[in-house]
Scaffold this motif. Structure first.
Motif, PDB file in Angstrom:
ATOM      1  N   ILE A 175      46.610  42.663 -10.823  1.00 38.88           N
ATOM      2  CA  ILE A 175      45.581  43.442 -10.137  1.00 38.88           C
ATOM      3  C   ILE A 175      44.329  43.553 -11.000  1.00 38.88           C
ATOM      4  O   ILE A 175      43.211  43.601 -10.489  1.00 38.88           O
ATOM      5  CB  ILE A 175      46.110  44.826  -9.723  1.00 38.88           C
ATOM      6  CG1 ILE A 175      45.272  45.355  -8.562  1.00 38.88           C
ATOM      7  CG2 ILE A 175      46.100  45.830 -10.864  1.00 38.88           C
ATOM      8  CD1 ILE A 175      45.994  46.196  -7.603  1.00 38.88           C
ATOM      9  N   ILE A 201      42.148  44.382  -1.309  1.00 40.31           N
ATOM     10  CA  ILE A 201      41.033  44.104  -2.200  1.00 40.31           C
ATOM     11  C   ILE A 201      39.708  44.025  -1.447  1.00 40.31           C
ATOM     12  O   ILE A 201      38.637  44.312  -2.008  1.00 40.31           O
ATOM     13  CB  ILE A 201      41.291  42.800  -2.997  1.00 40.31           C
ATOM     14  CG1 ILE A 201      40.327  42.715  -4.189  1.00 40.31           C
ATOM     15  CG2 ILE A 201      41.201  41.584  -2.098  1.00 40.31           C
ATOM     16  CD1 ILE A 201      40.495  43.804  -5.206  1.00 40.31           C
ATOM     17  N   ALA A 211      43.166  49.280  -4.112  1.00 41.52           N
ATOM     18  CA  ALA A 211      43.550  47.910  -3.745  1.00 41.52           C
ATOM     19  C   ALA A 211      44.964  47.885  -3.190  1.00 41.52           C
ATOM     20  O   ALA A 211      45.254  47.166  -2.219  1.00 41.52           O
ATOM     21  CB  ALA A 211      43.431  47.000  -4.965  1.00 41.52           C
ATOM     22  N   ALA A 220      37.030  40.007  -7.963  1.00 42.50           N
ATOM     23  CA  ALA A 220      36.358  40.566  -6.791  1.00 42.50           C
ATOM     24  C   ALA A 220      35.047  41.238  -7.143  1.00 42.50           C
ATOM     25  O   ALA A 220      34.082  41.195  -6.361  1.00 42.50           O
ATOM     26  CB  ALA A 220      37.281  41.561  -6.091  1.00 42.50           C
ATOM     27  N   VAL A 231      38.122  47.361  -1.472  1.00 44.12           N
ATOM     28  CA  VAL A 231      37.558  47.637  -2.797  1.00 44.12           C
ATOM     29  C   VAL A 231      36.204  46.955  -2.947  1.00 44.12           C
ATOM     30  O   VAL A 231      35.238  47.533  -3.444  1.00 44.12           O
ATOM     31  CB  VAL A 231      38.532  47.178  -3.907  1.00 44.12           C
ATOM     32  CG1 VAL A 231      37.883  47.301  -5.280  1.00 44.12           C
ATOM     33  CG2 VAL A 231      39.808  48.000  -3.855  1.00 44.12           C
ATOM     34  N   ARG A 232      36.121  45.718  -2.488  1.00 42.79           N
ATOM     35  CA  ARG A 232      34.864  44.983  -2.570  1.00 42.79           C
ATOM     36  C   ARG A 232      33.783  45.666  -1.721  1.00 42.79           C
ATOM     37  O   ARG A 232      32.628  45.824  -2.159  1.00 42.79           O
ATOM     38  CB  ARG A 232      35.078  43.540  -2.102  1.00 42.79           C
ATOM     39  CG  ARG A 232      33.866  42.644  -2.323  1.00 42.79           C
ATOM     40  CD  ARG A 232      34.095  41.236  -1.828  1.00 42.79           C
ATOM     41  NE  ARG A 232      35.023  40.493  -2.681  1.00 42.79           N
ATOM     42  CZ  ARG A 232      36.259  40.170  -2.332  1.00 42.79           C
ATOM     43  NH1 ARG A 232      36.731  40.522  -1.132  1.00 42.79           N
ATOM     44  NH2 ARG A 232      37.025  39.494  -3.157  1.00 42.79           N
ATOM     45  N   THR A 281      42.558  40.382 -10.286  1.00 38.83           N
ATOM     46  CA  THR A 281      42.032  40.435  -8.920  1.00 38.83           C
ATOM     47  C   THR A 281      40.760  41.274  -8.860  1.00 38.83           C
ATOM     48  O   THR A 281      39.773  40.911  -8.225  1.00 38.83           O
ATOM     49  CB  THR A 281      43.085  41.008  -7.954  1.00 38.83           C
ATOM     50  OG1 THR A 281      44.233  40.150  -7.963  1.00 38.83           O
ATOM     51  CG2 THR A 281      42.542  41.087  -6.540  1.00 38.83           C
ATOM     52  N   LEU A 282      40.761  42.422  -9.541  1.00 39.22           N
ATOM     53  CA  LEU A 282      39.599  43.298  -9.557  1.00 39.22           C
ATOM     54  C   LEU A 282      38.425  42.619 -10.257  1.00 39.22           C
ATOM     55  O   LEU A 282      37.278  42.690  -9.794  1.00 39.22           O
ATOM     56  CB  LEU A 282      39.931  44.619 -10.236  1.00 39.22           C
ATOM     57  CG  LEU A 282      40.838  45.564  -9.464  1.00 39.22           C
ATOM     58  CD1 LEU A 282      41.272  46.717 -10.348  1.00 39.22           C
ATOM     59  CD2 LEU A 282      40.141  46.090  -8.211  1.00 39.22           C
TER      60      LEU A 282
END
Length: 365
Positions: free
Chosen positions: A354, A208, A203, A361, A211-212, A357-358
């Motif tokens: 983060i 991000i 990320a 996501a 990552v997705r 965020t992870l």
């Protein structure tokens, strides 16, 4: 499976280091001799540490000092929770804790840790020339409370070279190719640990959305078992895995699974971490002198070698670099790594963001 496990552990036993008993106390003064004598009167030291290193450090410390180590069992998360509860209650039963960064938030910032730096008495510990970069490595800003005994690279993929042509994966973005859909597994990136560490690096490096696309778009399968993750790669169930730890990778390779490859991808070399190599002393330790002797030993060459040979993490001491540590985790001079995940600023301020965020996501746990 039993034969495989036996072969893995037999190979790992060969890594046990020889004693550095003859030189680790060289040049010690009267202050050290007094503390050592008092520690022997206390008789033992209670140490919280991951199970993987408990035997090596217990045997090594008793061999070199004559003082017994009482190891506290349980998972690392359970150990951290126990220590936090004891510190808050003012009834600490632990002398020294070895582990990750959790205690920065739960113990150091609330004021429950003793400073280690004033207790480092040995010339071989205080000598800057003995440390990589000419200095001790600390997690905390004060550079006194949380000593880092390892510093290594995490965030690389592991690939089964019999199932996948490794030469075709030279960048992280290559993993988005359609032919790899459904063939990737990862340690669960939605909770703390090696999975989140790897995803946090990606990320930070690519954003991000990448990552997705990787974890969701390629239908990555999750596990929360380090051994299972590497076994999946070794047996080809999922020939590409993310968030593995070298301890497991090398165990399987020693058992004959030489098809496991760890390529260095050109657009991102990983991030720096200290894993479980951070040592701390809680306030109110029941054996303060034995705790002082232990942290000096652990910060010395024999302590570093015991840790590095068990966890296969690069030591922060110049005289404790061992061949068993794989090259893909050893920081290379001149190489720019994505970030240092074991700095106070990042761990305290960026890591929580983060993590959220992870989770947002990639979905719930």
């Amino acid at each position: 499976m039993r034969r495989l496990a036996a072969a893995i552990f037999a190979g790992f036993a060969l890594l046990a280091p020889a004693s550095a008993q003859d030189d680790w106390q060289a040049g010690a003064g009267e202050d050290w001799r007094k503390v050592l004598a008092a520690a022997k009167q206390e008789g033992s030291v209670v140490v919280l540490a991951p199970a993987a290193i408990a035997k090596a450090i217990g045997e090594g410390f008793q061999r070199d000092t004559g003082i017994a180590v009482v190891s506290v069992g349980g998972s690392v998360s359970d150990q951290s929770t126990r220590l936090e509860r004891e510190a808050q209650a003012g009834s600490v039963t632990i002398d020294v804790a070895i582990g990750g960064g959790t205690e920065l938030l739960t113990l150091h910032l609330p004021g429950h840790l003793e400073p280690i730096k004033p207790k480092l008495l040995l010339p071989g510990v205080k000598d800057p020339a003995k440390w990589v970069g000419g200095r001790m490595h600390w997690f905390d800003k004060q550079q006194a409370y949380m000593l880092k005994t390892s510093n290594w690279v995490h965030g690389w993929p592991v690939i089964n070279s019999k199932e996948i042509d490794v030469s075709k994966i030279v960048t992280w973005k290559d993993l988005l190719k359609p032919e790899y859909k459904g063939k990737i597994a990862a340690y669960d990136p939605r909770l703390g640990g090696p999975g989140q560490s790897a995803a946090a690096f990606l990320a930070h490096q690519f954003g991000i959305e990448f990552v997705r696309q990787l974890y969701l778009g390629q239908q990555v399968t999750y596990t929360r078992d380090n051994r299972q993750l590497v076994e999946w790669a070794a047996r080809g169930a999922y020939p590409i895995v993310l968030g593995a730890i070298q301890f497991e990778v090398e165990r399987f390779k020693r058992a004959g699974m030489t098809q496991l490859a760890v390529p260095l991808l050109s657009d991102g070399h990983g991030s720096l971490t200290s894993g479980f190599g951070v040592v701390k002393m809680p306030k109110g330790a029941p054996h303060p002198n034995a705790a002082t002797v232990f942290v000096n030993w652990f910060a010395s060459r024999p302590g570093h070698i015991a840790y590095a040979s068990s966890m296969l993490e690069s030591s922060t001491r110049t005289d404790a670099q061992i061949d068993a540590v794989p090259g893909y985790v050893t920081p290379k001079p001149g190489v720019k790594y994505g970030l240092d995940q074991y700095s106070e600023d990042w761990y305290k301020n960026e890591r929580p963001k983060i993590g959220k965020t992870l989770l947002d996501a990639l979905g719930g746990r």
